[in-house]
Write an enzyme that holds these catalytic residues in place. Structure first.
Site, mmCIF file in Angstrom:
data_model
loop_
_atom_site.group_PDB
_atom_site.id
_atom_site.type_symbol
_atom_site.label_atom_id
_atom_site.label_comp_id
_atom_site.label_asym_id
_atom_site.label_seq_id
_atom_site.Cartn_x
_atom_site.Cartn_y
_atom_site.Cartn_z
ATOM 1 N N ALA A 15 -51.387 42.511 -19.987
ATOM 2 C CA ALA A 15 -50.833 43.584 -19.157
ATOM 3 C C ALA A 15 -51.944 44.411 -18.505
ATOM 4 O O ALA A 15 -51.831 44.798 -17.331
ATOM 5 C CB ALA A 15 -49.942 44.486 -20.015
ATOM 6 N N ARG A 25 -55.662 45.713 -5.668
ATOM 7 C CA ARG A 25 -55.173 45.115 -4.414
ATOM 8 C C ARG A 25 -54.474 46.160 -3.548
ATOM 9 O O ARG A 25 -54.518 46.085 -2.328
ATOM 10 C CB ARG A 25 -54.213 43.959 -4.724
ATOM 11 C CG ARG A 25 -54.955 42.690 -5.146
ATOM 12 C CD ARG A 25 -54.047 41.473 -5.137
ATOM 13 N NE ARG A 25 -53.208 41.410 -6.321
ATOM 14 C CZ ARG A 25 -53.577 40.830 -7.471
ATOM 15 N NH1 ARG A 25 -54.760 40.269 -7.565
ATOM 16 N NH2 ARG A 25 -52.767 40.819 -8.495
ATOM 17 N N CYS A 46 -51.441 32.874 -25.421
ATOM 18 C CA CYS A 46 -50.352 31.913 -25.662
ATOM 19 C C CYS A 46 -50.883 30.489 -25.807
ATOM 20 O O CYS A 46 -50.188 29.602 -26.303
ATOM 21 C CB CYS A 46 -49.338 31.963 -24.524
ATOM 22 S SG CYS A 46 -48.820 33.633 -24.134
ATOM 23 N N ASN A 316 -47.081 40.529 -18.231
ATOM 24 C CA ASN A 316 -47.650 40.372 -16.891
ATOM 25 C C ASN A 316 -46.809 41.076 -15.829
ATOM 26 O O ASN A 316 -47.349 41.740 -14.936
ATOM 27 C CB ASN A 316 -47.800 38.889 -16.563
ATOM 28 C CG ASN A 316 -49.113 38.347 -17.084
ATOM 29 O OD1 ASN A 316 -50.168 38.580 -16.515
ATOM 30 N ND2 ASN A 316 -49.065 37.649 -18.210
HETATM 31 C C1 LIG Z 1 -50.566 32.460 -30.778
HETATM 32 C C2 LIG Z 1 -49.746 33.184 -29.753
HETATM 33 C C3 LIG Z 1 -48.878 32.476 -28.953
HETATM 34 C C4 LIG Z 1 -48.102 33.133 -28.005
HETATM 35 N N1 LIG Z 1 -47.264 32.407 -27.219
HETATM 36 C C5 LIG Z 1 -46.521 33.030 -26.281
HETATM 37 C C6 LIG Z 1 -45.674 32.296 -25.429
HETATM 38 O O1 LIG Z 1 -45.587 31.068 -25.520
HETATM 39 N N2 LIG Z 1 -44.959 32.967 -24.504
HETATM 40 C C7 LIG Z 1 -45.044 34.324 -24.363
HETATM 41 O O2 LIG Z 1 -44.387 34.887 -23.478
HETATM 42 N N3 LIG Z 1 -45.862 35.052 -25.154
HETATM 43 C C8 LIG Z 1 -46.584 34.440 -26.112
HETATM 44 N N4 LIG Z 1 -47.414 35.176 -26.918
HETATM 45 C C9 LIG Z 1 -47.438 36.641 -26.780
HETATM 46 C C10 LIG Z 1 -48.425 37.097 -25.713
HETATM 47 O O3 LIG Z 1 -49.697 36.581 -25.964
HETATM 48 C C11 LIG Z 1 -48.443 38.600 -25.707
HETATM 49 O O4 LIG Z 1 -47.150 39.054 -25.421
HETATM 50 C C12 LIG Z 1 -49.397 39.168 -24.689
HETATM 51 O O5 LIG Z 1 -50.716 38.825 -24.992
HETATM 52 C C13 LIG Z 1 -49.273 40.678 -24.633
HETATM 53 O O6 LIG Z 1 -50.216 41.179 -23.783
HETATM 54 P P1 LIG Z 1 -50.678 42.697 -23.848
HETATM 55 O O7 LIG Z 1 -51.730 42.822 -22.811
HETATM 56 O O8 LIG Z 1 -49.513 43.580 -23.786
HETATM 57 O O9 LIG Z 1 -51.264 42.899 -25.311
HETATM 58 P P2 LIG Z 1 -52.384 42.139 -26.150
HETATM 59 O O10 LIG Z 1 -52.505 40.724 -25.755
HETATM 60 O O11 LIG Z 1 -52.077 42.446 -27.579
HETATM 61 O O12 LIG Z 1 -53.716 42.865 -25.742
HETATM 62 C C14 LIG Z 1 -53.938 44.203 -26.073
HETATM 63 C C15 LIG Z 1 -55.423 44.477 -26.101
HETATM 64 O O13 LIG Z 1 -55.605 45.861 -26.239
HETATM 65 C C16 LIG Z 1 -56.748 46.077 -27.023
HETATM 66 N N5 LIG Z 1 -56.662 47.416 -27.593
HETATM 67 C C17 LIG Z 1 -55.701 47.902 -28.404
HETATM 68 N N6 LIG Z 1 -55.960 49.175 -28.729
HETATM 69 C C18 LIG Z 1 -57.105 49.506 -28.102
HETATM 70 C C19 LIG Z 1 -57.888 50.674 -28.048
HETATM 71 N N7 LIG Z 1 -57.525 51.777 -28.694
HETATM 72 N N8 LIG Z 1 -59.002 50.660 -27.313
HETATM 73 C C20 LIG Z 1 -59.380 49.544 -26.639
HETATM 74 N N9 LIG Z 1 -58.680 48.417 -26.662
HETATM 75 C C21 LIG Z 1 -57.559 48.391 -27.381
HETATM 76 C C22 LIG Z 1 -56.681 44.990 -28.068
HETATM 77 O O14 LIG Z 1 -57.963 44.724 -28.605
HETATM 78 C C23 LIG Z 1 -56.144 43.823 -27.278
HETATM 79 O O15 LIG Z 1 -57.175 42.992 -26.834
HETATM 80 C C24 LIG Z 1 -48.209 34.533 -27.870
HETATM 81 C C25 LIG Z 1 -49.098 35.259 -28.687
HETATM 82 C C26 LIG Z 1 -49.857 34.591 -29.609
HETATM 83 C C27 LIG Z 1 -50.797 35.387 -30.480
#
Ligand SMILES: Cc1cc2nc3c(=O)[nH]c(=O)nc-3n(C[C@H](O)[C@H](O)[C@H](O)COP(=O)(O)OP(=O)(O)OC[C@H]3O[C@@H](n4cnc5c(N)ncnc54)[C@H](O)[C@@H]3O)c2cc1C
Length: 563
Positions: A15, A25, A46, A316
């Site tokens: 995200a 953009r 994922c 996303n």
């Molecule tokens: C093995 C696996 C398989 C998956 N398969 C699927 C799938 O098939 N389909 C699907 O839709 N989704 C899937 N997912 C879920 C998907 O990966 C997550 O929904 C997605 O990554 C969420 O994105 P995000 O950016 O919200 O959070 P995250 O990916 O959790 O990223 C958040 C980031 O914020 C950082 N952060 C947190 N707090 C702080 C702070 N205080 N200061 C600085 N940085 C910080 C963390 O270090 C992390 O890197 C899967 C997840 C995993 C683990």
């Protein structure tokens, strides 16, 4: 000259980078900074199970663009004009001053980043269960690339022949496939009565049956009591309520929890799901702070209730909206239909909308229909089977949900249903959809349309049907309906519901006297097409006690009798 807008994003996986890139953009002059506490940015989480399985060979592929350019801080600086601070943790939000407090994890230095708009994309982390022994060596979680590296190293060293996966959710099942692919013996331990709670029990049991055929041991309704280690401090066995399981590697995948600490400390509103409350513009309770992705609460459009739905697809989309609005636009995110998909070995699993159980908790009366069949005509070479369940509101016939499992193209049907769910269509609308047809793609009457028609028949009272789970519950409660198998003798001999009586459809009119009138009758065949014909024949003969088993033997996950 007016000052440039300052946008700060916390979180650099899905995200966060999406929001930052969108904001860039839309506003070429903004100062945009991503703060990420980890060392890696914008990777495909994922894809981790496929990297562990070896299907994806090079970890760089998960961190690179489609043309192989690594998405590191230099890429963000050069290509996107976005400053990405890795190994930097956001520690507090000073809302009055519009400043984010950050700590450099290498130097320990603390500083402040001023913002006009702040986007929280802090994601979610695996839940650490209070299981004694969970801190032993080789008891792993899977969230980041570094976690996947540990799996890869152990597998490459030819260690850990027996793997236990604690938790039968989508990640647990994808990892089961990965481990089996790497030659490991896998046991899944799940506390609930079935794996994949995103689908109904009998649908999940079909998948379990397939996984067992492929050699996976599945222990459901089983609680992990403790993990025990060897003399080196590595896990050696999993002690459960159903006995001990030897394991040299354990994956803990019992669920995840949104990271809301920063938001909570800053006094932002947390929703009933436990994630950060946002409005349709992805704004938190502070209009200058947005939240997107796993840390943000979603509006479930079908159920009309807030939910926690940690998915990369949604992260996303939300990131894009948060990025637009932080850049001064006014975009809306309509919410989610709770759509999810997973590939488990050679089966596809998908769902969207509500389950019957969820509708019940909301007081919505439902009717469902389960159908089984091919994703293409039976004569087409790679036709594959699948089972779909459609759920509708009994009051207004609105489609409420879909679930599907099988080798066939389940996800295509789920995606069509998602469109129908989003549009609030009825099952009649779904049955009438002018879906594309040619033999390589579907049946002339696609299984989705067949399911919608079956549901219409049920809603119109044209046929009485029950699904496998409902029949099993009745049998378990001691009911003894007359089980009428209307298939051929060969099919009957190969596998039938215990105690059923064979009267092939073609012979039924002449042998109807063998079917009792004073006892409930459940007719079945391979998919339920012949059983439906049988029910109509019997209705024509005055029978009013006949039900059809939905999806027939194809959708029956329980024991069959043969010989
Ligand atoms: C093995 C696996 C398989 C998956 N398969 C699927 C799938 O098939 N389909 C699907 O839709 N989704 C899937 N997912 C879920 C998907 O990966 C997550 O929904 C997605 O990554 C969420 O994105 P995000 O950016 O919200 O959070 P995250 O990916 O959790 O990223 C958040 C980031 O914020 C950082 N952060 C947190 N707090 C702080 C702070 N205080 N200061 C600085 N940085 C910080 C963390 O270090 C992390 O890197 C899967 C997840 C995993 C683990």
């Amino acid at each position: 000259m007016a000052e440039h807008r300052k946008i700060v994003v916390v979180g650099g996986v899905a995200a966060g980078p999406k929001a930052a890139a969108r904001a860039r953009r839309l506003d070429p002059h903004a100062d945009i900074t991503i703060v990420e506490k980890d060392s890696i940015l914008s990777y495909a989480g994922c894809g981790l199970p496929y990297y562990i399985s070896g299907m994806v060979e090079d970890r760089r592929d998960l961190m690179a663009t489609g043309i192989g350019v690594l998405r590191d801080p230099a890429f963000f600086a050069k290509v996107k004009n976005i400053k990405a601070l890795t190994l930097t943790e956001a520690t507090a939000i000073h809302r009055q001053e519009h400043e984010l407090e950050v700590r450099d994890l290498k130097s320990g230095e603390v500083g402040r980043l001023p913002y006009d708009k702040l986007i929280l994309a802090t994601g979610a982390d695996p839940i650490s269960p209070p299981i004694p022994g969970a801190d032993l060596g080789r008891v792993l979680r899977l969230k980041q690339l570094e976690d996947a590296d540990v799996f890869r190293e152990l597998l490459a060293a030819n260690a850990c022949p027996q793997v236990t996966i604690i938790g039968g959710g989508p990640i647990g099942l994808e990892m089961t496939e990965a481990m089996v692919h790497r030659g490991r013996a896998v046991t899944i331990v799940e506390m609930l009565p079935h794996v994949l709670t995103m689908i109904d029990a009998d649908m999940a049991h079909l998948l379990e049956k397939r996984m067992r055929e492929l050699g996976v041991r599945i222990m459901t309704s089983t609680r992990v009591e403790r993990l025990e280690g060897d003399e080196e401090g590595n896990v050696a066995k999993v002690v459960t309520s159903a006995g001990e399981v030897p394991a040299q590697l354990v994956l803990l995948s019992i669920g995840i929890r949104p990271n809301v600490g920063l938001a909570l400390d800053a006094g932002l509103l947390i929703g009933p799901s436990g994630a950060i409350h946002v409005n349709e513009y992805m704004q938190t309770s502070d209009p200058d702070i947005f939240a997107a992705g796993d840390c943000a609460e979603k509006a479930c459009v079908v159920a009309g209730v807030p939910c926690f739905l940690p998915l990369g697809s949604v992260a996303n989309k939300e990131g894009r909206v948060a990025g637009s609005n932080a850049a001064g636009y006014n975009e809306r995110f309509a919410g989610v239909t709770s759509t999810a998909a997973a590939k488990v070995f050679d089966w596809n699993v998908g769902r969207a909308g509500m389950s019957t159980a969820q509708a019940k908790t909301l007081g919505i009366p439902t009717v469902s229909a389960t159908v089984a069949g091919g994703d293409k005509p039976h004569y087409y070479p790679d036709s594959k089977g699948m089972v779909l369940r459609l759920i509708a509101d009994a009051r207004d016939r609105r489609l409420l949900g879909i679930q599907g499992v099988g080798m066939g193209e389940v996800i295509k049907r789920v995606d069509v249903a998602v469109t129908a769910l989003t549009a609030g269509m009825t099952v009649d609308d779904v049955a009438d959809l002018d879906l594309a047809y040619a033999p390589p793609y579907s049946e002339a009457m696609d299984l989705l349309a067949h399911g919608a028609n079956t549901l219409r028949n049920k809603l119109d009272g044209l046929v009485r049907m029950l699904n496998a789970g409902e029949l099993k519950a009745r049998l378990s409660a001691g009911e003894a309906p007359f089980l009428l198998d209307v298939r051929t003798p060969d099919e009957y001999a190969a596998g039938r519901l215990a105690g059923s009586v064979l009267v092939p459809l073609g012979a039924l009119a002449g042998r109807a006297a063998e079917v009792p009138r004073d006892r409930p009758v459940v007719a079945y065949c391979k998919t339920s097409l012949r059983a439906y014909e049988a029910a109509r024949i019997l209705a024509g003969l005055g029978y009013d006690n006949v039900e059809v088993l939905e999806g027939g033997v194809m959708a029956w996950p329980y024991e069959l009798e043969s010989g």
